[in-house]
Design a protein around this motif. Sequence first.
Motif, short mmCIF file in Angstrom:
data_model
loop_
_atom_site.label_atom_id
_atom_site.label_comp_id
_atom_site.label_asym_id
_atom_site.label_seq_id
_atom_site.Cartn_x
_atom_site.Cartn_y
_atom_site.Cartn_z
N TRP A 40 0.16 -6.31 15.26
CA TRP A 40 0.40 -6.06 16.69
C TRP A 40 0.82 -4.62 16.92
N LEU A 41 1.68 -4.11 16.02
CA LEU A 41 2.12 -2.72 16.15
C LEU A 41 0.95 -1.76 15.99
N ARG A 42 0.08 -2.07 15.04
CA ARG A 42 -1.04 -1.18 14.78
C ARG A 42 -1.92 -1.01 16.02
N PHE A 94 -11.72 -0.60 1.31
CA PHE A 94 -11.58 -2.06 1.14
C PHE A 94 -10.42 -2.57 1.99
N PHE A 95 -9.30 -1.86 1.96
CA PHE A 95 -8.13 -2.24 2.78
C PHE A 95 -8.48 -2.15 4.28
N LEU A 96 -9.07 -1.04 4.66
CA LEU A 96 -9.32 -0.80 6.10
C LEU A 96 -10.24 -1.86 6.70
N LEU A 133 -5.66 -6.80 8.83
CA LEU A 133 -5.55 -6.96 10.28
C LEU A 133 -4.83 -5.76 10.89
N ASP A 134 -3.98 -5.10 10.07
CA ASP A 134 -3.30 -3.91 10.58
C ASP A 134 -3.99 -2.63 10.10
N GLY A 135 -5.21 -2.74 9.59
CA GLY A 135 -5.92 -1.59 9.02
C GLY A 135 -5.86 -0.37 9.95
N SER A 180 -1.27 6.48 2.79
CA SER A 180 -0.55 5.73 1.75
C SER A 180 -1.36 5.72 0.46
N TRP A 181 -2.67 5.56 0.57
CA TRP A 181 -3.50 5.62 -0.65
C TRP A 181 -3.40 7.00 -1.29
N ARG A 182 -3.41 8.04 -0.45
CA ARG A 182 -3.28 9.39 -0.99
C ARG A 182 -1.93 9.57 -1.68
N GLY A 223 -5.90 -11.30 5.50
CA GLY A 223 -5.89 -10.05 6.27
C GLY A 223 -4.55 -9.33 6.17
N TYR A 224 -3.73 -9.71 5.21
CA TYR A 224 -2.39 -9.10 5.09
C TYR A 224 -1.98 -9.02 3.63
N LEU A 225 -1.24 -8.00 3.28
CA LEU A 225 -0.53 -7.92 1.99
C LEU A 225 0.83 -7.31 2.26
N HIS A 226 1.83 -7.79 1.54
CA HIS A 226 3.18 -7.20 1.60
C HIS A 226 3.08 -5.74 1.15
N ASN A 227 3.98 -4.90 1.67
CA ASN A 227 3.94 -3.47 1.34
C ASN A 227 3.99 -3.22 -0.17
N HIS A 228 4.85 -3.97 -0.87
CA HIS A 228 4.97 -3.74 -2.31
C HIS A 228 3.66 -4.10 -3.02
N GLN A 269 13.76 2.91 10.11
CA GLN A 269 13.06 3.93 9.31
C GLN A 269 11.64 3.49 8.98
N GLU A 270 11.51 2.22 8.61
CA GLU A 270 10.17 1.73 8.23
C GLU A 270 9.22 1.80 9.42
N VAL A 271 9.72 1.42 10.60
CA VAL A 271 8.87 1.52 11.79
C VAL A 271 8.47 2.98 11.99
N CYS A 272 9.41 3.87 11.70
CA CYS A 272 9.11 5.30 11.89
C CYS A 272 8.14 5.85 10.83
N TRP A 273 7.98 5.12 9.71
CA TRP A 273 6.93 5.53 8.76
C TRP A 273 5.56 5.49 9.45
N ARG A 274 5.36 4.47 10.28
CA ARG A 274 4.08 4.38 11.01
C ARG A 274 3.88 5.62 11.88
N THR A 275 4.96 5.99 12.60
CA THR A 275 4.90 7.16 13.49
C THR A 275 4.66 8.43 12.66
C1 LIG Z 1 -1.77 1.49 -0.06
C2 LIG Z 1 -1.14 1.14 1.26
C3 LIG Z 1 -1.95 0.94 2.38
C4 LIG Z 1 -1.37 0.62 3.61
N1 LIG Z 1 -2.20 0.43 4.69
C5 LIG Z 1 -1.66 0.17 5.91
C6 LIG Z 1 -2.50 -0.02 7.04
O1 LIG Z 1 -3.71 0.10 6.98
N2 LIG Z 1 -1.89 -0.31 8.22
C7 LIG Z 1 -0.53 -0.44 8.34
O2 LIG Z 1 -0.04 -0.74 9.44
N3 LIG Z 1 0.27 -0.23 7.29
C8 LIG Z 1 -0.24 0.06 6.08
N4 LIG Z 1 0.59 0.23 5.00
C9 LIG Z 1 2.04 0.27 5.23
C10 LIG Z 1 2.80 -1.07 5.04
O3 LIG Z 1 2.42 -1.69 3.86
C11 LIG Z 1 2.59 -2.04 6.22
O4 LIG Z 1 2.78 -1.40 7.47
C12 LIG Z 1 3.60 -3.20 6.12
O5 LIG Z 1 3.45 -3.84 4.88
C13 LIG Z 1 3.36 -4.16 7.24
O6 LIG Z 1 4.08 -5.36 7.05
P1 LIG Z 1 5.28 -5.77 8.00
O7 LIG Z 1 4.86 -5.69 9.42
O8 LIG Z 1 5.78 -7.09 7.54
O9 LIG Z 1 6.33 -4.62 7.69
P2 LIG Z 1 7.90 -4.52 7.86
O10 LIG Z 1 8.50 -4.26 6.54
O11 LIG Z 1 8.43 -5.64 8.65
O12 LIG Z 1 8.07 -3.16 8.68
C14 LIG Z 1 8.07 -3.12 10.11
C15 LIG Z 1 6.99 -2.21 10.59
O13 LIG Z 1 7.22 -0.89 10.12
C16 LIG Z 1 5.99 -0.25 9.82
N5 LIG Z 1 5.95 0.04 8.38
C17 LIG Z 1 6.66 -0.54 7.41
N6 LIG Z 1 6.39 0.05 6.22
C18 LIG Z 1 5.50 1.00 6.47
C19 LIG Z 1 4.84 1.97 5.66
N7 LIG Z 1 5.08 2.07 4.36
N8 LIG Z 1 3.96 2.81 6.24
C20 LIG Z 1 3.72 2.74 7.57
N9 LIG Z 1 4.32 1.86 8.40
C21 LIG Z 1 5.19 1.01 7.85
C22 LIG Z 1 4.89 -1.23 10.20
O14 LIG Z 1 4.50 -0.96 11.50
C23 LIG Z 1 5.61 -2.56 10.11
O15 LIG Z 1 5.02 -3.54 10.93
C24 LIG Z 1 0.04 0.54 3.73
C25 LIG Z 1 0.84 0.73 2.61
C26 LIG Z 1 0.26 1.02 1.39
C27 LIG Z 1 1.16 1.22 0.19
#
Ligand SMILES: Cc1cc2nc3c(=O)[nH]c(=O)nc-3n(C[C@H](O)[C@H](O)[C@H](O)COP(=O)(O)OP(=O)(O)OC[C@H]3O[C@@H](n4cnc5c(N)ncnc54)[C@H](O)[C@@H]3O)c2cc1C
Length: 409
Positions: free
Chosen positions: A49-51, A173-175, A179-181, A189-191, A145-150, A78-84
Motif C-alpha cells: 500500500w505504501l509503495r 525477478f523481484f520487480l 506486490l511492493d515492487g 537495495s540490490w545495488r 508477492g512478498y518476502l520479509h526484508n531479511h 526510520q524504516e519508513v524513511c528508508w523508502r523516502t
Molecule cells: C534486495 C531487496 C529488494 C527490495 N525491494 C523492495 C521493493 O521492491 N519495494 C519495497 O517497497 N521495498 C523493497 N525492499 C525493502 C524492504 O524489504 C521492504 O520495504 C519491506 O520488507 C516491506 O515489508 P513491511 O511492509 O512489512 O516492512 P516494515 O518492516 O513493516 O517497514 C515499514 C515500511 O518501511 C519501509 N521499509 C522498511 N524497510 C525498508 C527498506 N529496507 N527499504 C525501503 N523501505 C523500507 C516500507 O515502506 C515498509 O512498508 C527491498 C529490500 C531488499 C533487501
Amino acid sequence: MRVTPQPDRETALARLADFLPHAGEDYERWRNHDFGPGGGNRVSGLSPWLRHRLIGEDEVVDAVLRHHGLAAAEKFIQEVCWRTYWKGFLERRPVHWREYRDHLATGRARFCRGRDSRAALEAATTGRTGIDCFDAWARELCETGYLHNHARMWFASIWVFTLELPWALGADFFLRHLLDGDPASNTLSWRWVAGLHTPGKTYLARPRNIRKYSNDRFTPGPELASEAPAPEGIERPPLGPVPAPVELTPGPGDALLITEEDLTPERLFPAVQWPLAVALQTTDWRSDAPVSDQVRGFANAALADALQRTHAEQRLGPVREGDGVGDSPIVEACTHAGIRRLITPYVPNGPTADGLEPLRARLQAADIELVGVPRYWDLDHWPAATHGFFRFWKAARPLIEARQAAAAE
Ligand SMILES: Cc1cc2nc3c(=O)[nH]c(=O)nc-3n(C[C@H](O)[C@H](O)[C@H](O)COP(=O)(O)OP(=O)(O)OC[C@H]3O[C@@H](n4cnc5c(N)ncnc54)[C@H](O)[C@@H]3O)c2cc1C
C-alpha cells in the motif's frame, strides 16, 4: 498460499490501525525475525500500500508519532524513511535507473544465450537450485508477492555471491513478483547488497544469521559463499536536481491522471471536482519479461479504487496506452472533454516516468500540457538523499521532530 491483500485504501488504513500498537518496542525487538509465510512476523506488511501511496509515508509516520512518539518508535519511523531515502536517492542519481536497465538487457542477452546459464537462471527463479532456504524464498515470492526484508537480503546475497548470477536479473525477478515492487527501493537495495551503493561494502548472507533469524526453519551450511568481495572503482555519479514545488489550482480545463505511483490524489488536490479523471495502467512497463498476474491484478484494482474515490464527472480506466501515434485513449478522452492540462501526482524516476514521455509528446501534439505535482513530504526529504542513509536521517529526524511538535500544539 497467502490470500492476496486487498488493494484499497480502506484496507491500508485498517492495517495501519492494527499494527500501530506494535510499532514501538515490539517492532524494534522482532523486526529482523522472519517466521515465514505461515505467520508470526512482527513487521507491518504495509509495503504494497505504501509503495502505491494508497497510504502515504507522512500518514504512517504521523499515526505512529501520535501513538508512540518519536523516541519510542524511532526504529520503525526510520524504516519508513528508508523508502523516502531510496526514492530521493534515485531521483537525484537517475543514472542508476538507466544503468540498471542496461545491465538487465546485457545480462539477459548473455545469460539466455548459453544453455547452462539459462538453466541456472531458471533454477534460481523457480526454486530448484538445491539450496533449501533460497528455493523456499523463490517459491514464497512467486506465490505470495512478498518476502520479509531479511529474506530479501539473504536471497539477493546468495543470488549474487553464491550463484554468481547478474544482480540486475535478480532485481528484475523481484520487480515482477513483489506486490511492493518499486524501482527505487528494489534497484538500490540490490545495488547495496552487491556492493555498488557503499564503496567497499557488500552484504554476505551467513548460515548462522539465517538460522537464527529464520527461527531455525533453515540450516544452510558450506553451500553458501563464504565471501562477498566488493567491486572496485565504485564512485557516486554527480547529483541531479530535485523537483521544484508546483503551486496550481485545478480549473475546468484540467483533468487528473492517476498512475500506480501515487494513488491518493485526493490528498494532494482536496475537494477538486474534475471534469475528467483517467487511471493509466503502467505495471507491465516494469520489465520486458512478464510481470506476475498477482502484481498486475493488485495494481489494477488499486488504480480502480483510486479512480472510484476521485470526484470526477467522467472517469476513464484503468487504461493502457497504445504504441502507435494516434493510438492514445488518454489523448482522445482529453481532446473530447476540452482538456488543456493533464495534472498528475509527481512520477519519480522509474518505468512509469520513462513510459510517460511518449504520452507527454502525444499530449503536446494535441496542445495539452502534462504537469507533475510533487508532495511536500518528498520536497522536504529528497534534497538530503545524497549519500548514505544515516547522513539522510540526520536531516530527516529534525523534520520528524517538527511534525511531532506541530501535532502536539
Ligand atoms: C534486495 C531487496 C529488494 C527490495 N525491494 C523492495 C521493493 O521492491 N519495494 C519495497 O517497497 N521495498 C523493497 N525492499 C525493502 C524492504 O524489504 C521492504 O520495504 C519491506 O520488507 C516491506 O515489508 P513491511 O511492509 O512489512 O516492512 P516494515 O518492516 O513493516 O517497514 C515499514 C515500511 O518501511 C519501509 N521499509 C522498511 N524497510 C525498508 C527498506 N529496507 N527499504 C525501503 N523501505 C523500507 C516500507 O515502506 C515498509 O512498508 C527491498 C529490500 C531488499 C533487501
